[in-house]
Design a protein around this motif. Structure first.
Motif, PDB file in Angstrom:
ATOM      1  N   PHE A 226       0.824  -1.207   0.000  1.00 58.65           N
ATOM      2  CA  PHE A 226       0.000   0.000   0.000  1.00 58.65           C
ATOM      3  C   PHE A 226       0.860   1.260   0.000  1.00 58.65           C
ATOM      4  O   PHE A 226       0.613   2.217  -0.752  1.00 58.65           O
ATOM      5  CB  PHE A 226      -0.925  -0.001   1.222  1.00 58.65           C
ATOM      6  N   LEU A 227       1.914   1.291   0.818  1.00 58.61           N
ATOM      7  CA  LEU A 227       2.777   2.467   0.897  1.00 58.61           C
ATOM      8  C   LEU A 227       3.549   2.682  -0.403  1.00 58.61           C
ATOM      9  O   LEU A 227       3.752   3.835  -0.834  1.00 58.61           O
ATOM     10  CB  LEU A 227       3.749   2.322   2.075  1.00 58.61           C
ATOM     11  N   GLU A 228       3.993   1.607  -1.053  1.00 60.11           N
ATOM     12  CA  GLU A 228       4.697   1.748  -2.327  1.00 60.11           C
ATOM     13  C   GLU A 228       3.759   2.322  -3.398  1.00 60.11           C
ATOM     14  O   GLU A 228       4.159   3.164  -4.201  1.00 60.11           O
ATOM     15  CB  GLU A 228       5.265   0.398  -2.759  1.00 60.11           C
ATOM     16  N   THR A 229       2.514   1.844  -3.402  1.00 62.19           N
ATOM     17  CA  THR A 229       1.545   2.358  -4.371  1.00 62.19           C
ATOM     18  C   THR A 229       1.268   3.842  -4.119  1.00 62.19           C
ATOM     19  O   THR A 229       1.197   4.656  -5.056  1.00 62.19           O
ATOM     20  CB  THR A 229       0.240   1.560  -4.288  1.00 62.19           C
ATOM     21  N   ARG A 230       1.153   4.212  -2.852  1.00 65.60           N
ATOM     22  CA  ARG A 230       0.894   5.608  -2.511  1.00 65.60           C
ATOM     23  C   ARG A 230       2.081   6.492  -2.893  1.00 65.60           C
ATOM     24  O   ARG A 230       1.906   7.612  -3.406  1.00 65.60           O
ATOM     25  CB  ARG A 230       0.611   5.710  -1.017  1.00 65.60           C
ATOM     26  N   LEU A 231       3.303   6.007  -2.666  1.00 64.88           N
ATOM     27  CA  LEU A 231       4.492   6.770  -3.024  1.00 64.88           C
ATOM     28  C   LEU A 231       4.574   6.977  -4.533  1.00 64.88           C
ATOM     29  O   LEU A 231       4.902   8.081  -5.007  1.00 64.88           O
ATOM     30  CB  LEU A 231       5.742   6.057  -2.510  1.00 64.88           C
ATOM     31  N   ALA A 232       4.274   5.931  -5.292  1.00 67.78           N
ATOM     32  CA  ALA A 232       4.293   6.060  -6.746  1.00 67.78           C
ATOM     33  C   ALA A 232       3.271   7.095  -7.213  1.00 67.78           C
ATOM     34  O   ALA A 232       3.526   7.883  -8.143  1.00 67.78           O
ATOM     35  CB  ALA A 232       4.027   4.702  -7.390  1.00 67.78           C
ATOM     36  N   HIS A 233       2.105   7.120  -6.595  1.00 67.50           N
ATOM     37  CA  HIS A 233       1.076   8.102  -6.948  1.00 67.50           C
ATOM     38  C   HIS A 233       1.550   9.526  -6.633  1.00 67.50           C
ATOM     39  O   HIS A 233       1.360  10.457  -7.437  1.00 67.50           O
ATOM     40  CB  HIS A 233      -0.204   7.777  -6.186  1.00 67.50           C
TER      41      HIS A 233
END
Length: 258
Positions: A226-233
């Protein structure tokens, strides 16, 4: 508690409950196998080929000798039973009705162990003591307990009725009724959702015991994803706001200098 536990408590007291006959106990031990082992096809096959059944039959004989103060004969009978079955049950152990040892190899049950009715053990289980002192030094298992392969239950502790203990767990503390224990040392884990249980039969789904460590790791992996997806966004929004050319998803993010 079952009749055997009441009998153990009343041992030496003024009144004790009547004990079932030896042949009745053995007949129940043989019949209960078909309800707990799908490989059992007939009572005759069970009686002739199951070492766990042979071990409990020899123990019932040895226990009668032990309680009649024929101690040497009882120990000799128990030694002979271990030689034949690879199951070591002290003749002084108190065992209830419809007891089943699946596969019957490497099981050890100490002298002051007390086992209730409808208990199931898998191979490699130890009901051991933890002290040199006399008196009660082995576990008490209440009715309907299921213990997985290789588990060790040590000391004069009480395992409540309906408890399930995972394979290779080490239990050194009392357990309340109806819980599941796993680990070294064993700890209570979240109860499973009911399902797939056949009415009137003991729950033998010891392979479905929850893994609290695995669940914690799975939760951490979900959080990281979840955190990796949020960082990419956030990286994409920052590039779009600066009017920069789009970058590949695998290109590392460099924070602009202030």
């Amino acid at each position: 508690m079952g009749e055997v536990l009441n009998l153990a408590r009343d041992k030496g007291a003024g009144e004790s409950q009547p004990e079932p006959g030896l042949f009745k106990l053995i007949a129940e031990d043989v019949r209960c196998v078909r309800s707990r082992d799908p490989a059992a096809r007939s009572s005759l096959e069970t009686l002739l080929t199951y070492p766990g059944v042979h071990a409990i039959i020899w123990h019932r004989l040895a226990n009668r000798l032990w309680r009649s103060n024929w101690r040497f004969s009882a120990r000799l009978t128990a030694w002979f039973a271990r030689l034949l079955t690879n199951v070591d049950i002290h003749p002084g152990a108190t065992i209830g009705r419809r007891f089943f040892i699946d596969h019957g190899s490497g099981v050890v049950i100490g002298e002051t162990a007390v086992i209730g009715n409808d208990v199931t053990l898998y191979h490699g289980v130890t009901l051991g003591g933890t002290t040199w002192s006399t008196g009660k030094r082995h576990p008490t298992l209440e009715d309907g307990v299921v213990i997985g392969a290789g588990a060790k239950i040590l000391g004069p502790i009480i395992i409540g009725s309906g408890v399930r203990i995972g394979a290779n767990s080490v239990v050194v503390k009392n357990a309340p009724p109806g819980v599941t224990l796993v680990g070294i040392p064993a700890r209570i884990v979240r109860p499973e959702r009911p399902g797939g249980r056949i009415a009137g039969r003991i729950d033998l789904d010891h392979h479905r015991i929850p893994d609290p460590v695995g669940e914690a790791l799975a939760s951490l992996l979900d959080r990281i994803d979840f955190l990796e997806t949020r960082l990419a966004h956030m990286q994409k929004r920052l590039r779009d706001s600066n009017g920069a050319a789009p970058k590949r998803d695998d290109e590392p993010f460099h924070q602009p200098n202030c």
